[in-house]
Scaffold this active site. Structure first.
Site, PDB file in Angstrom:
ATOM      1  N   ASP A  29      39.324  -3.910 -18.461  1.00  0.00           N
ATOM      2  CA  ASP A  29      40.496  -3.272 -18.935  1.00  0.00           C
ATOM      3  C   ASP A  29      41.675  -3.872 -19.588  1.00  0.00           C
ATOM      4  OD1 ASP A  29      41.353   0.081 -18.486  1.00  0.00           O
ATOM      5  OD2 ASP A  29      43.032  -1.425 -19.104  1.00  0.00           O
ATOM      6  N   ASN A  86      38.971   9.779 -15.073  1.00  0.00           N
ATOM      7  CA  ASN A  86      39.885  10.734 -15.573  1.00  0.00           C
ATOM      8  C   ASN A  86      39.424  11.770 -16.539  1.00  0.00           C
ATOM      9  OD1 ASN A  86      42.201   9.654 -14.220  1.00  0.00           O
ATOM     10  ND2 ASN A  86      42.283   8.193 -15.947  1.00  0.00           N
ATOM     11  N   GLU A  94      43.107   8.849 -21.815  1.00  0.00           N
ATOM     12  CA  GLU A  94      43.443   8.366 -23.357  1.00  0.00           C
ATOM     13  C   GLU A  94      42.193   8.080 -24.175  1.00  0.00           C
ATOM     14  OE1 GLU A  94      45.395   4.702 -22.212  1.00  0.00           O
ATOM     15  OE2 GLU A  94      46.959   5.744 -20.949  1.00  0.00           O
ATOM     16  N   VAL A  95      41.036   7.713 -23.519  1.00  0.00           N
ATOM     17  CA  VAL A  95      40.133   7.161 -24.486  1.00  0.00           C
ATOM     18  C   VAL A  95      38.856   8.285 -24.329  1.00  0.00           C
ATOM     19  CG1 VAL A  95      38.427   5.731 -25.188  1.00  0.00           C
ATOM     20  CG2 VAL A  95      40.344   4.861 -24.510  1.00  0.00           C
ATOM     21  N   HIS A  99      34.605   7.244 -19.158  1.00  0.00           N
ATOM     22  CA  HIS A  99      34.371   5.799 -18.334  1.00  0.00           C
ATOM     23  C   HIS A  99      34.916   6.025 -16.836  1.00  0.00           C
ATOM     24  CE1 HIS A  99      38.515   6.619 -20.518  1.00  0.00           C
ATOM     25  NE2 HIS A  99      38.843   6.125 -19.608  1.00  0.00           N
ATOM     26  N   MET A 100      34.236   5.305 -15.986  1.00  0.00           N
ATOM     27  CA  MET A 100      34.523   5.078 -14.746  1.00  0.00           C
ATOM     28  C   MET A 100      35.250   3.837 -14.637  1.00  0.00           C
ATOM     29  SD  MET A 100      31.765   4.243 -12.035  1.00  0.00           S
ATOM     30  CE  MET A 100      31.250   5.863 -11.733  1.00  0.00           C
ATOM     31  N   HIS A 101      36.648   4.090 -13.859  1.00  0.00           N
ATOM     32  CA  HIS A 101      37.275   2.687 -13.762  1.00  0.00           C
ATOM     33  C   HIS A 101      36.919   2.317 -12.194  1.00  0.00           C
ATOM     34  CE1 HIS A 101      41.054   3.618 -16.324  1.00  0.00           C
ATOM     35  NE2 HIS A 101      40.372   4.856 -16.458  1.00  0.00           N
TER      36      HIS A 101
HETATM   37  P1  DGP Z   1      42.030   6.759 -19.280  1.00  0.00           P
HETATM   38  O1  DGP Z   1      43.304   6.872 -19.108  1.00  0.00           O
HETATM   39  O2  DGP Z   1      41.105   6.837 -18.144  1.00  0.00           O
HETATM   40  O3  DGP Z   1      41.487   7.261 -20.720  1.00  0.00           O
HETATM   41  O4  DGP Z   1      41.777   4.909 -19.570  1.00  0.00           O
HETATM   42  C1  DGP Z   1      41.739   4.471 -20.662  1.00  0.00           C
HETATM   43  C2  DGP Z   1      41.678   2.822 -20.231  1.00  0.00           C
HETATM   44  O5  DGP Z   1      41.161   2.229 -21.348  1.00  0.00           O
HETATM   45  C3  DGP Z   1      43.054   2.385 -20.192  1.00  0.00           C
HETATM   46  O6  DGP Z   1      43.424   1.769 -18.884  1.00  0.00           O
HETATM   47  C4  DGP Z   1      43.315   1.293 -21.260  1.00  0.00           C
HETATM   48  C5  DGP Z   1      41.906   1.092 -21.597  1.00  0.00           C
HETATM   49  N1  DGP Z   1      41.640   0.514 -22.938  1.00  0.00           N
HETATM   50  C6  DGP Z   1      41.907   1.424 -24.101  1.00  0.00           C
HETATM   51  N2  DGP Z   1      41.865   0.716 -25.146  1.00  0.00           N
HETATM   52  C7  DGP Z   1      41.121  -0.541 -24.803  1.00  0.00           C
HETATM   53  C8  DGP Z   1      40.492  -1.630 -25.643  1.00  0.00           C
HETATM   54  O7  DGP Z   1      40.573  -1.725 -26.818  1.00  0.00           O
HETATM   55  N3  DGP Z   1      39.923  -2.497 -24.923  1.00  0.00           N
HETATM   56  C9  DGP Z   1      39.846  -2.589 -23.620  1.00  0.00           C
HETATM   57  N4  DGP Z   1      39.358  -3.544 -22.884  1.00  0.00           N
HETATM   58  N5  DGP Z   1      40.481  -1.450 -22.635  1.00  0.00           N
HETATM   59  C10 DGP Z   1      41.070  -0.489 -23.494  1.00  0.00           C
END
Ligand code: DGP
Length: 115
Positions: A29, A86, A94-95, A99-101
């Protein structure tokens, strides 16, 4: 429109990729919330959990196999880790590429902050 995560999958955008195969990609991340913070994503762009279909079940199950592999690689398999997905506004997604954190490397505390 393709998300930043699809660009990471196909190599158009840089990320610190820790695992990749034909179905799943895992990378660090950009804004880590724990000493180990990896995002594990399907290579196929699925916006949210609400968009999952039965046809995706095998591939999404593979996210867990990759989570286990990454946890071992990062040496948090025994100490423990948290997996989190999320979905939409109230969860602060946000994206919009499912995706799984994977969080680990420290005691993570209770699951939700109290208001
Ligand atoms: P969420 O809130 O679950 O959608 O988390 C999105 C996560 O993605 C947030 O922790 C930051 C990460 N993130 C956003 N843009 C990028 C990127 O361009 N590269 C990487 N490595 N992580 C990103």
């Amino acid at each position: 429109m393709s998300t930043i995560f699809s660009k990471i999958v196909n190599g158009e955008s840089h990320a610190d990729i820790v695992y990749q195969d034909d179905r799943v990609t895992a990378f660090r991340d950009i804004n880590p919330q724990a000493p180990v913070h990896i995002l594990i994503i399907p290579n196929k762009e699925i916006p949210t959990v609400n968009d999952v279909t039965e046809a995706d079940e095998q591939m999404l199950g593979h996210l867990f196999t990759v989570a286990k592999i990454v946890a071992e690689q990062e040496n948090v398999d025994e100490s423990g880790y948290r997996l989190l997905i999320n979905c939409n506004r109230d969860a602060n997604q946000e994206v919009f590429h499912l995706h799984m954190h994977l969080f680990g490397g420290q005691a993570l505390g209770p699951m939700l902050m109290r208001r």
